[in-house]
Design a protein around this motif. Structure first.
Motif, PDB file in Angstrom:
ATOM      1  N   VAL A 275       0.857  -1.197   0.000  1.00  0.00           N
ATOM      2  CA  VAL A 275       0.000   0.000   0.000  1.00  0.00           C
ATOM      3  C   VAL A 275       0.887   1.239   0.000  1.00  0.00           C
ATOM      4  CG1 VAL A 275      -1.678   1.327   1.373  1.00  0.00           C
ATOM      5  CG2 VAL A 275      -1.895  -1.174   1.149  1.00  0.00           C
TER       6      VAL A 275
ATOM      7  N   ILE B 251     -11.446  -0.261   2.113  1.00  0.00           N
ATOM      8  CA  ILE B 251     -10.879   0.045   0.793  1.00  0.00           C
ATOM      9  C   ILE B 251     -10.387  -1.278   0.215  1.00  0.00           C
ATOM     10  CG2 ILE B 251      -9.126   1.401  -0.440  1.00  0.00           C
ATOM     11  CD1 ILE B 251     -11.080   3.201   1.118  1.00  0.00           C
TER      12      ILE B 251
ATOM     13  N   VAL C 248      -2.938  -0.999  -2.677  1.00  0.00           N
ATOM     14  CA  VAL C 248      -3.809   0.166  -2.852  1.00  0.00           C
ATOM     15  C   VAL C 248      -2.923   1.400  -3.010  1.00  0.00           C
ATOM     16  CG1 VAL C 248      -5.541   1.629  -1.716  1.00  0.00           C
ATOM     17  CG2 VAL C 248      -5.643  -0.876  -1.479  1.00  0.00           C
TER      18      VAL C 248
ATOM     19  N   SER D 282      -7.199  -1.048  -5.441  1.00  0.00           N
ATOM     20  CA  SER D 282      -7.976   0.151  -5.779  1.00  0.00           C
ATOM     21  C   SER D 282      -7.035   1.356  -5.810  1.00  0.00           C
ATOM     22  CB  SER D 282      -9.119   0.343  -4.783  1.00  0.00           C
ATOM     23  OG  SER D 282      -8.615   0.370  -3.488  1.00  0.00           O
ATOM     24  N   TYR D 283      -7.552   2.467  -6.310  1.00  0.00           N
ATOM     25  CA  TYR D 283      -6.699   3.639  -6.560  1.00  0.00           C
ATOM     26  C   TYR D 283      -7.488   4.884  -6.178  1.00  0.00           C
ATOM     27  CZ  TYR D 283      -3.298   6.477  -9.166  1.00  0.00           C
ATOM     28  OH  TYR D 283      -2.314   7.372  -9.525  1.00  0.00           O
TER      29      TYR D 283
ATOM     30  N   SER E 225      -8.707  -4.255  -2.304  1.00  0.00           N
ATOM     31  CA  SER E 225      -7.357  -4.408  -2.865  1.00  0.00           C
ATOM     32  C   SER E 225      -7.292  -3.835  -4.271  1.00  0.00           C
ATOM     33  CB  SER E 225      -6.991  -5.906  -2.934  1.00  0.00           C
ATOM     34  OG  SER E 225      -6.784  -6.388  -1.636  1.00  0.00           O
TER      35      SER E 225
ATOM     36  N   ILE F 289      -7.843  -1.560   4.815  1.00  0.00           N
ATOM     37  CA  ILE F 289      -7.285  -1.311   3.477  1.00  0.00           C
ATOM     38  C   ILE F 289      -6.696  -2.633   2.978  1.00  0.00           C
ATOM     39  CG2 ILE F 289      -5.571   0.004   2.152  1.00  0.00           C
ATOM     40  CD1 ILE F 289      -5.712   2.146   4.419  1.00  0.00           C
TER      41      ILE F 289
ATOM     42  N   ASP G 184     -12.650  -4.121  -4.668  1.00  0.00           N
ATOM     43  CA  ASP G 184     -11.356  -4.442  -5.282  1.00  0.00           C
ATOM     44  C   ASP G 184     -11.277  -3.802  -6.675  1.00  0.00           C
ATOM     45  OD1 ASP G 184     -11.001  -5.956  -3.059  1.00  0.00           O
ATOM     46  OD2 ASP G 184     -10.794  -7.874  -4.096  1.00  0.00           O
TER      47      ASP G 184
END
Ligand code: UD1
Ligand code: CA
Length: 455
Positions: A370, A409, A395, A413-414, A411, A391, A427
């Motif tokens: 992350v 949040i 990420v 993801s942005y 995995s 989270i 995700d």
């Protein structure tokens, strides 16, 4: 059954501090805890602690039987208040002063063994001192101990005796119970001196001494200056032990290492660093400069500089600082990078997670890979309650983002920079939450901002 009685009810007048003497820390550990740790390791399983009016300062484990001495009438009176707690009268009692914290369990075991194997009624722990000022002097006649005379009652000749009472004594329980009522307070301080037992018991049976060879173990702490001197000596001994086992310490007189710190391999410690509490430092760790670590576990090859780590674990190969604060049960995973002005509280991370600058991450469970962009905040508090952030792995959190907890949040993801995220992400999601930019051509002049004239 054998008992230990710790005398810690004294007013500590010479300390000039409001805190009870037994709770004053030496290398971060309260004096009384040194004594209890030693007793817990010894064969004495029943421990009575005599406390005075400052009893509420103490937070002793429940296995310790606490008795209150309401008026501080002297050491014999302190022992007297403890006697009703004895469940049986067989065996012996070890009496310990609450202000001589460096006795070792080996000395205690040897001392008790000596007392029992010689069939003594009373054995005094003694030390020999070049300057015996303040201690009770052991008076002998034909080499037999006949009494102890306290500093304030001693004649000039007695003051020259260098064999002194350490404050530790081992005494037969029945004899103690019978003798304590015979102690009076007809002395310079109008106190009931425990040391008067020597004269009383020597008339009916065997009293002898056990010399504590290392005086340091029996040094009594009566004022803040003597505390500072013994702390320096203890620190020297602790640092030496670690140095001889491969711990490099730069500028050793600026480094503090507590008595319950373990180094499991070689390490480098730089100036201005403190390692306190029950901390365990694995191999090839680099600490400092200017770092404070308390109750922490730091795994192999981690590096921490200019930072504070409290009640937390730092994973292998991770780099912390400069200027990071990791606290309150945080578990930083392997190969993380936690950098400048980042605070992690009650947070767990996986492998290779980065928070390089200016972030607050609290009450968060975070996976591997992350990236917390500069200025990321997990918003965990609404003014009433604290909430959790979860989270996943890999990420990317863009700079200056707020994650409003409780939130999850997913995995991969942005999150785009400058977003305030209030809804969970699944995700692989992308989220952007910021107002669109408005640009007005050549409009800046209206604001008339001062300009620098380079000529
Ligand atoms: C005591 C001894 C002295 C010995 C020295 C070793 C007596 C009379 N003198 O002197 O011979 O050389 O220790 O360090 O025992 N306490 C109580 N209740 C009281 C008074 C004291 O619990 O009413 C406790 C104190 O908290 C302290 C211990 O007993 O932990 C010793 O008392 P302190 O006043 O420090 O005695 P010293 O003058 O050092
Ligand atoms: Ca004392």
């Amino acid at each position: 059954m054998d008992y230990a009685i710790i005398l810690a009810a004294g007013k500590g007048t010479r300390m000039h501090m409001s805190k009870a003497k037994g709770m004053i820390p030496i290398l971060g550990k309260p004096m009384i805890e040194y004594i209890l740790d030693v007793l817990f390791k010894s064969s004495l399983k029943r421990i009575i602690c005599v406390l005075g009016n400052q009893y509420s300062d103490f937070n002793l484990p429940s296995c310790v039987d606490i008795v209150l001495q309401r008026e501080q009438l002297g050491t014999a009176d302190a022992v007297k208040t403890a006697l009703p707690r004895l469940k049986d009268t067989d065996g012996d009692i070890l009496i310990l002063p609450g202000d001589a914290p460096f006795i070792t369990s080996k000395t205690i075991e040897d001392f008790i063994h000596f007392h029992k194997s010689n069939d003594n009624l009373l054995t005094l722990g003694t030390i020999r001192l070049d300057s015996p000022f303040g201690y009770g002097r052991v008076v002998r006649e034909q080499n037999q101990i006949v009494r102890i005379v306290e500093e304030k009652d001693a004649s000039e000749e007695e003051k020259r005796i260098d064999e002194v009472y350490s404050g530790f004594m081992c005494v037969n329980t029945k004899i103690l119970i019978n003798s304590i009522p015979q102690v009076d307070n007809l002395n310079a301080q109008k106190e009931y001196y425990l040391t008067d037992l020597v004269e009383i018991i020597s008339k009916i049976g065997k009293v002898s001494s056990y010399e504590i060879k290392d005086c340091f173990e029996a040094k009594g702490i009566n004022d803040l200056y003597s505390l500072s001197l013994v702390e320096q000596e203890l620190q020297k001994r602790i640092l030496k032990k670690h140095m001889l086992n491969g711990v490099y310490i730069e500028n050793a007189n600026t480094v503090t290492i507590g008595p319950d710190v373990s180094f499991l391999g070689e390490a480098m410690i730089y100036s201005g660093t403190k390692v306190l509490g029950h901390s365990t430092i694995y191999s090839k760790v680099v600490l400092g400069p200017n770092t404070e670590i308390k109750n922490a576990v730091v795994y192999d090859n981690a590096k921490i500089s200019h930072s504070v780590v409290l009640d937390s674990c730092i994973g292998k190969e991770s780099t912390i600082g400069p200027f990071a604060h990791i606290r309150n049960n945080s578990y930083i995973g392997e190969a993380n990078r936690i950098g400048n002005f980042v605070e992690f509280k009650n947070t767990t991370t996986g492998y290779k997670t980065y928070a390089s600058h200016l972030s607050y991450v609290g009450d968060t469970n975070c996976g591997s890979g992350v990236n917390f962009g500069c200025g990321t905040i997990t918003v965990n508090y609404d003014g009433k309650k604290k909430y959790t952030t979860t989270i996943g792995d890999n990420v990317f959190i863009g700079c200056n983002s707020n994650l409003i907890a409780p939130i999850q949040i997913g995995s991969n993801s942005y999150i785009a920079a400058g977003s305030t995220i209030v809804d969970d992400l699944y995700d692989g999601d992308f989220a952007i939450a910021r107002s669109p930019q408005t640009t007005k051509t050549s409009y800046a002049e209206k604001y008339n901002y001062k300009r620098v004239d380079k000529n």
